[in-house]
Design an enzyme around this catalytic site. Sequence first.
Site, PDB file in Angstrom:
ATOM      1  N   ARG A  27       0.954  -1.258  -0.044  1.00  0.00           N
ATOM      2  CA  ARG A  27      -0.031   0.212  -0.243  1.00  0.00           C
ATOM      3  C   ARG A  27       0.729   1.349   0.076  1.00  0.00           C
ATOM      4  O   ARG A  27       0.461   2.432   0.533  1.00  0.00           O
ATOM      5  CB  ARG A  27      -1.076   0.364   1.175  1.00  0.00           C
ATOM      6  CG  ARG A  27      -2.056  -1.021   1.342  1.00  0.00           C
ATOM      7  CD  ARG A  27      -3.146  -0.520   0.380  1.00  0.00           C
ATOM      8  NE  ARG A  27      -4.341  -1.393   0.588  1.00  0.00           N
ATOM      9  CZ  ARG A  27      -5.621  -1.195   1.036  1.00  0.00           C
ATOM     10  NH1 ARG A  27      -5.646  -0.143   1.873  1.00  0.00           N
ATOM     11  NH2 ARG A  27      -6.255  -2.135   1.076  1.00  0.00           N
ATOM     12  N   ASP A  77      -7.023  -2.198  -7.419  1.00  0.00           N
ATOM     13  CA  ASP A  77      -7.430  -3.042  -6.102  1.00  0.00           C
ATOM     14  C   ASP A  77      -7.913  -4.429  -6.292  1.00  0.00           C
ATOM     15  O   ASP A  77      -8.184  -4.820  -7.551  1.00  0.00           O
ATOM     16  CB  ASP A  77      -8.765  -2.349  -5.402  1.00  0.00           C
ATOM     17  CG  ASP A  77      -9.020  -2.595  -4.209  1.00  0.00           C
ATOM     18  OD1 ASP A  77      -8.476  -2.242  -3.135  1.00  0.00           O
ATOM     19  OD2 ASP A  77      -9.729  -3.643  -4.072  1.00  0.00           O
ATOM     20  N   TYR A 153     -15.254 -11.240   0.175  1.00  0.00           N
ATOM     21  CA  TYR A 153     -15.860  -9.758   0.051  1.00  0.00           C
ATOM     22  C   TYR A 153     -17.057 -10.004  -0.775  1.00  0.00           C
ATOM     23  O   TYR A 153     -17.860  -9.432  -0.724  1.00  0.00           O
ATOM     24  CB  TYR A 153     -14.830  -8.717  -0.907  1.00  0.00           C
ATOM     25  CG  TYR A 153     -14.137  -8.153   0.299  1.00  0.00           C
ATOM     26  CD1 TYR A 153     -14.342  -7.142   0.854  1.00  0.00           C
ATOM     27  CD2 TYR A 153     -12.571  -8.640   0.316  1.00  0.00           C
ATOM     28  CE1 TYR A 153     -13.496  -6.583   1.783  1.00  0.00           C
ATOM     29  CE2 TYR A 153     -11.741  -8.080   1.164  1.00  0.00           C
ATOM     30  CZ  TYR A 153     -12.272  -7.065   1.850  1.00  0.00           C
ATOM     31  OH  TYR A 153     -11.123  -6.551   2.746  1.00  0.00           O
TER      32      TYR A 153
HETATM   33  O1  CP3 Z   1       0.075  -1.733  -2.407  1.00  0.00           O
HETATM   34  C1  CP3 Z   1      -0.210  -0.613  -3.100  1.00  0.00           C
HETATM   35  O2  CP3 Z   1       0.060   0.387  -3.061  1.00  0.00           O
HETATM   36  C2  CP3 Z   1      -1.218  -1.008  -4.626  1.00  0.00           C
HETATM   37  C3  CP3 Z   1      -2.284  -0.890  -4.351  1.00  0.00           C
HETATM   38  C4  CP3 Z   1      -3.446  -1.467  -3.656  1.00  0.00           C
HETATM   39  C5  CP3 Z   1      -4.674  -0.997  -2.910  1.00  0.00           C
HETATM   40  N1  CP3 Z   1      -5.467  -2.194  -2.443  1.00  0.00           N
HETATM   41  C6  CP3 Z   1      -4.979   0.364  -3.187  1.00  0.00           C
HETATM   42  C7  CP3 Z   1      -6.130   0.735  -2.373  1.00  0.00           C
HETATM   43  C8  CP3 Z   1      -3.321  -3.075  -3.071  1.00  0.00           C
HETATM   44  C9  CP3 Z   1      -2.360  -3.937  -3.612  1.00  0.00           C
HETATM   45  C10 CP3 Z   1      -4.502  -3.273  -2.490  1.00  0.00           C
HETATM   46  C11 CP3 Z   1      -4.968  -4.753  -2.256  1.00  0.00           C
HETATM   47  C12 CP3 Z   1      -6.288  -4.727  -1.293  1.00  0.00           C
HETATM   48  N2  CP3 Z   1      -7.257  -4.369  -1.318  1.00  0.00           N
HETATM   49  C13 CP3 Z   1      -6.299  -6.029  -0.329  1.00  0.00           C
HETATM   50  C14 CP3 Z   1      -5.184  -6.747  -0.041  1.00  0.00           C
HETATM   51  C15 CP3 Z   1      -4.118  -6.303   0.819  1.00  0.00           C
HETATM   52  C16 CP3 Z   1      -4.744  -6.237   2.147  1.00  0.00           C
HETATM   53  O3  CP3 Z   1      -4.734  -5.136   2.618  1.00  0.00           O
HETATM   54  O4  CP3 Z   1      -5.001  -7.186   2.949  1.00  0.00           O
HETATM   55  C17 CP3 Z   1      -7.618  -5.569   0.084  1.00  0.00           C
HETATM   56  C18 CP3 Z   1      -8.084  -6.784   1.040  1.00  0.00           C
HETATM   57  C19 CP3 Z   1      -8.246  -4.723  -0.588  1.00  0.00           C
HETATM   58  C20 CP3 Z   1      -9.941  -4.340  -0.565  1.00  0.00           C
HETATM   59  C21 CP3 Z   1      -9.932  -3.043  -0.021  1.00  0.00           C
HETATM   60  N3  CP3 Z   1      -9.511  -1.996  -0.678  1.00  0.00           N
HETATM   61  C22 CP3 Z   1     -10.247  -2.413   1.261  1.00  0.00           C
HETATM   62  C23 CP3 Z   1     -10.764  -3.368   2.424  1.00  0.00           C
HETATM   63  C24 CP3 Z   1     -10.356  -0.838   1.263  1.00  0.00           C
HETATM   64  C25 CP3 Z   1     -10.577  -0.024   2.192  1.00  0.00           C
HETATM   65  C26 CP3 Z   1      -9.884  -0.074   3.438  1.00  0.00           C
HETATM   66  C27 CP3 Z   1      -9.068   1.279   3.268  1.00  0.00           C
HETATM   67  O5  CP3 Z   1      -7.840   1.203   3.500  1.00  0.00           O
HETATM   68  O6  CP3 Z   1      -9.751   2.402   3.098  1.00  0.00           O
HETATM   69  C28 CP3 Z   1      -9.786  -0.779   0.009  1.00  0.00           C
HETATM   70  C29 CP3 Z   1      -9.509   0.814  -0.687  1.00  0.00           C
HETATM   71  C30 CP3 Z   1      -8.216   0.940  -1.037  1.00  0.00           C
HETATM   72  N4  CP3 Z   1      -7.249   0.023  -2.046  1.00  0.00           N
HETATM   73  C31 CP3 Z   1      -7.637   2.048  -0.778  1.00  0.00           C
HETATM   74  C32 CP3 Z   1      -6.133   1.896  -1.412  1.00  0.00           C
HETATM   75  C33 CP3 Z   1      -5.069   3.230  -1.577  1.00  0.00           C
HETATM   76  C34 CP3 Z   1      -7.777   3.403   0.104  1.00  0.00           C
HETATM   77  C35 CP3 Z   1      -8.933   4.029  -0.718  1.00  0.00           C
HETATM   78  C36 CP3 Z   1      -8.862   5.457  -0.893  1.00  0.00           C
HETATM   79  O7  CP3 Z   1      -7.920   6.018  -1.159  1.00  0.00           O
HETATM   80  O8  CP3 Z   1     -10.037   6.256  -0.914  1.00  0.00           O
END
Ligand code: CP3
Length: 346
Positions: A27, A77, A153
Site C-alpha cells: 500500500r 485493487d 468480499y
Molecule cells: O499496495 C499498493 O500501493 C497498491 C494498491 C493496492 C490497493 N489495495 C489500493 C487501495 C493494493 C495492492 C490493494 C490490495 C487490497 N485491497 C487488499 C489486499 C491487501 C490487504 O490490505 O490485506 C484488500 C483486502 C483490498 C480491499 C480494500 N480496498 C479495502 C478493504 C479497502 C478499504 C480500506 C481502506 O484502507 O480504505 C480498499 C481501498 C483501497 N485500496 C485504498 C487504497 C489506496 C484506500 C481507498 C482510498 O484512497 O480512498
Amino acid sequence: VGNKQPALFLRTLDGERSEHTPIWLMRQAGRYLPEYREVRERAGSFLNLCYSPAMAAEVTLQPIRRFGFDAAILFSDILVIPHALGQHVEFVEGEGPRLDPIVEGAALAKLSERPDPARLAAIYETVSRVRGRLGPETALIGFCGAPWTVASYMIAGKGTPDQAPIRLTAYRDGAFLSALVDRLVAASADYLVGQLEAGAQVVQIFESFAGALPPQLFERWSLEPIGRIATAVKAVKPDAKIIVFARGAAGGKLEALAQSGIADGVGLDWGVDLGFARERIQPRQVTQGNLDPLALVAGGEALDRGIDAILNTLGGKPHIFNLGHGILPETPIAHVERLVKRVRGN
Ligand code: CP3
C-alpha cells in the site's frame, strides 16, 4: 544509471543475496501521501482512479519518486475482478468496500464467465505507462487477490471481522463456493497474464484472509486455487515470479505454502516469528516482510529495533524488506524516510 544488471529486487527474488536488502511497502501509494490525496480527490471515486490510466500511473510512481523504493506496485485493487465480472462494487468513504452479495448459484450465474476486457484494458494501460516511466533499477509488481479472499468480499458484500459468511458457505454449500472459486481462478490467471504482458515483472497474490481458514481447510480453499493460478500463469509466462502474501497463515499453514513450491517469494505478516521464518521458510523460499505497520507509525527506537531484528535474523539469506501488512494512513513520511535509510545502511 549505467547499471546493466537486473533490478536488485528481481535478483533477490531469483535467490541472489546482495549486500543490500531491497525494499518496497504494501500500500505504498496511499493516503499517507499528500500528493496521493490530491489525485484521489481529483478522481472522485476510488474505482475511477483505478480505471484512469494517467492518474493511476501517477499515484503508482509517487512513492518511487519520493522514496526510491526498489519496486513499484500497480495502483489498483483486488476488487476490480468482481467488478469486471459484473458485480456491483463501490468504495464508501470511511467505511470501505460495499458489494451486492452473491450468496448462491443463481446469483453467480448472472455474473459474466470472463471479466469485462474493457475494464481490465485500462489497468493494463496503467501498467505499460508505469513500466515506460520507471528506470531499469526499479521492478514493477502486478497483483490480484487470492480466490478465498476475493470470494469473502463477494459473499459478505463487505469486510467482516472473522469472515463468518464465507466460512459458513464453505461448510454449507461447498459446491457453490467451488464454482465461485473456479470463476475467480480463471479470471485472476488471465488478469495476471495481462499485467505481465503489459510490463509487470512480478505478481503478488494477496491472501489477506488466510487466517480465517482452519488449517485442515487451508489446502482446499487457499493453496489449491492459488496453485492453479500460478500454474496457469507460468504456462504462459514461465519467467514470471510470483509472491504469495497469506496474512494470518502462521506456523503450519505458512510452512505448507513454502513447501508447496507455488511461490517464488513468501510474504510474512507482522505476526510471523522471525526465528520460525529463518528456520522453516528461508531454506525453501525467498522471504518478504514483516515490520509491524504500527512500529512505522511510532518511529524512533521501536522502529529501529524492528528494522534491525528483521535484517539481523533474515538478512543472511535473500530477503525483501516490507511491512507485515499495508502502510497505515497516519504514518509520518519522515518515518518512511528513516526506514529506507536504515535498511540501506546509511
Ligand atoms: O499496495 C499498493 O500501493 C497498491 C494498491 C493496492 C490497493 N489495495 C489500493 C487501495 C493494493 C495492492 C490493494 C490490495 C487490497 N485491497 C487488499 C489486499 C491487501 C490487504 O490490505 O490485506 C484488500 C483486502 C483490498 C480491499 C480494500 N480496498 C479495502 C478493504 C479497502 C478499504 C480500506 C481502506 O484502507 O480504505 C480498499 C481501498 C483501497 N485500496 C485504498 C487504497 C489506496 C484506500 C481507498 C482510498 O484512497 O480512498
